[in-house]
Scaffold this active site. Structure first.
Site, mmCIF file in Angstrom:
data_model
loop_
_atom_site.group_PDB
_atom_site.id
_atom_site.type_symbol
_atom_site.label_atom_id
_atom_site.label_comp_id
_atom_site.label_asym_id
_atom_site.label_seq_id
_atom_site.Cartn_x
_atom_site.Cartn_y
_atom_site.Cartn_z
ATOM 1 N N ARG A 103 -3.340 7.087 -57.747
ATOM 2 C CA ARG A 103 -3.233 7.586 -56.438
ATOM 3 C C ARG A 103 -2.767 9.165 -56.690
ATOM 4 O O ARG A 103 -1.909 9.498 -57.156
ATOM 5 C CB ARG A 103 -2.045 7.069 -55.561
ATOM 6 N N THR A 107 -2.215 13.412 -51.395
ATOM 7 C CA THR A 107 -2.989 12.606 -50.297
ATOM 8 C C THR A 107 -3.124 11.033 -50.438
ATOM 9 O O THR A 107 -3.419 10.483 -49.315
ATOM 10 C CB THR A 107 -4.640 13.095 -50.538
ATOM 11 N N ASP A 199 7.880 1.345 -58.427
ATOM 12 C CA ASP A 199 6.720 1.840 -58.942
ATOM 13 C C ASP A 199 6.387 0.679 -59.980
ATOM 14 O O ASP A 199 6.946 0.682 -61.244
ATOM 15 C CB ASP A 199 6.586 3.045 -59.550
ATOM 16 N N ASP A 202 5.323 2.297 -63.707
ATOM 17 C CA ASP A 202 6.531 2.948 -64.118
ATOM 18 C C ASP A 202 7.504 1.749 -65.074
ATOM 19 O O ASP A 202 7.891 1.660 -66.045
ATOM 20 C CB ASP A 202 7.013 3.716 -63.449
HETATM 21 C C1 PRP Z 1 -0.281 1.975 -57.923
HETATM 22 C C2 PRP Z 1 -0.472 0.428 -57.929
HETATM 23 C C3 PRP Z 1 -1.821 0.447 -57.147
HETATM 24 C C4 PRP Z 1 -1.773 1.799 -56.418
HETATM 25 C C5 PRP Z 1 -1.390 1.031 -54.778
HETATM 26 O O1 PRP Z 1 -0.912 2.652 -59.122
HETATM 27 O O2 PRP Z 1 -0.671 -0.103 -59.223
HETATM 28 O O3 PRP Z 1 -2.890 0.445 -57.879
HETATM 29 O O4 PRP Z 1 -0.755 2.409 -56.804
HETATM 30 O O5 PRP Z 1 -1.464 2.091 -54.097
HETATM 31 P P1 PRP Z 1 -2.507 2.055 -52.749
HETATM 32 O O6 PRP Z 1 -2.929 0.980 -52.145
HETATM 33 O O7 PRP Z 1 -1.839 2.872 -51.849
HETATM 34 O O8 PRP Z 1 -3.834 2.798 -53.241
HETATM 35 P P2 PRP Z 1 -0.569 4.105 -59.346
HETATM 36 O O9 PRP Z 1 -1.707 4.807 -58.464
HETATM 37 O O10 PRP Z 1 0.893 4.433 -59.206
HETATM 38 O O11 PRP Z 1 -1.122 4.281 -60.920
HETATM 39 P P3 PRP Z 1 -0.426 3.617 -62.177
HETATM 40 O O12 PRP Z 1 -0.777 2.254 -61.985
HETATM 41 O O13 PRP Z 1 -1.204 4.108 -63.145
HETATM 42 O O14 PRP Z 1 0.958 3.872 -62.169
HETATM 43 N N1 URA Z 2 2.365 1.746 -56.080
HETATM 44 C C1 URA Z 2 3.525 1.111 -56.607
HETATM 45 O O1 URA Z 2 3.655 0.996 -58.013
HETATM 46 N N2 URA Z 2 4.517 0.619 -55.583
HETATM 47 C C2 URA Z 2 4.295 1.010 -54.660
HETATM 48 O O2 URA Z 2 5.221 0.513 -53.743
HETATM 49 C C3 URA Z 2 3.021 1.560 -53.823
HETATM 50 C C4 URA Z 2 2.154 1.931 -54.962
#
Ligand code: PRP
Ligand code: URA
Length: 208
Positions: A103, A107, A199, A202
């Site tokens: 994400r 945005t 997160d 993380d």
């Molecule tokens: C997180 C999560 C989803 C997304 C959800 O990933 O694992 O993929 O955010 O958010 P959305 O519904 O608003 O799209 P992130 O983008 O943080 O990436 P990561 O898993 O690599 O940390």
């Molecule tokens: N991605 C995450 O990992 N946690 C949230 O709450 C939203 C997006």
């Protein structure tokens, strides 16, 4: 909400509460994600078609059943990775096709960075795996990719969904059932789910 299935199972609620706890360390967090993925997949696969399969027991021949779908697991990187092992516990023959999205922090729109799908689809059913359905942007983009690939039947298996993300998915892909451990209250100003678990990437990978 049509086509949304929050789990009614007490074990799911129990494990989800441990997962949410800010004191839960990354190793325990990964164990819980894996266990929840198994439990939620058991529920999400309750309607899979089967075909007759002859089998000989030590005492007699009979006709049993085998799942007739060729199943693809589609973890959304990174956080969806932690769900794969748990789903493989139930579907050891499933193919795994990774989709890399993150994400954009400003945005909140998904940015694609990894996709090695071959030209023609190799599966009849995809299970999209991602613990968090927040704005829904990542899940919608992944289902867009899979539909363009040619997959006709897709299910989303997540852990926590926000009402905003569920509504987004239902508007764009009403045919995709959404299986979750829980539906939470809302998103905060940064697009995080409240109360959520923070997160998910993380917390699994120790990168907070
Ligand atoms: C997180 C999560 C989803 C997304 C959800 O990933 O694992 O993929 O955010 O958010 P959305 O519904 O608003 O799209 P992130 O983008 O943080 O990436 P990561 O898993 O690599 O940390
Ligand atoms: N991605 C995450 O990992 N946690 C949230 O709450 C939203 C997006």
């Amino acid at each position: 909400m049509d086509n949304v299935f929050p789990s009614p199972h007490p074990l799911v609620a129990h494990k989800l509460t441990l997962l949410r706890d800010k004191r839960t360390d990354p190793q325990t967090f990964r164990d819980l994600v894996r266990e929840l993925a198994t439990l939620l997949t058991y529920e999400a696969t309750a309607d899979l078609p089967t075909r007759p399969k002859p089998v000989e027991t030590p005492l007699a021949a009979m006709t049993g059943a085998e799942v007739s779908d060729t199943i693809g697991l589609v973890p959304i990187l990174r956080a969806g990775l932690g769900m794969v092992e748990g789903v493989w516990n139930l579907l050891p023959g499933a193919q795994v096709w990774h989709i890399g999205l993150y994400r954009d922090e400003r945005t909140l729109r998904p940015v694609e960075y990894y996709n090695k799908l071959p030209v023609a689809p190799t599966v009849t059913l995809c299970l999209v795996l991602d613990p968090m359905l927040a704005t829904g942007g990542s899940a919608v983009a992944t289902v867009d990719i899979l539909k363009r690939w040619g997959v006709k039947r897709i299910k989303f298996v997540g852990i926590i969904g926000a009402p905003e993300g569920i509504a987004h998915m239902q508007e764009r892909h009403p045919d995709v059932p959404i299986h979750l451990a829980a539906i939470d209250e809302r998103l905060n100003d940064n697009g995080y789910i409240l109360p959520g678990l923070g997160d998910a990437g993380d917390r699994q990978f120790g990168t907070a």
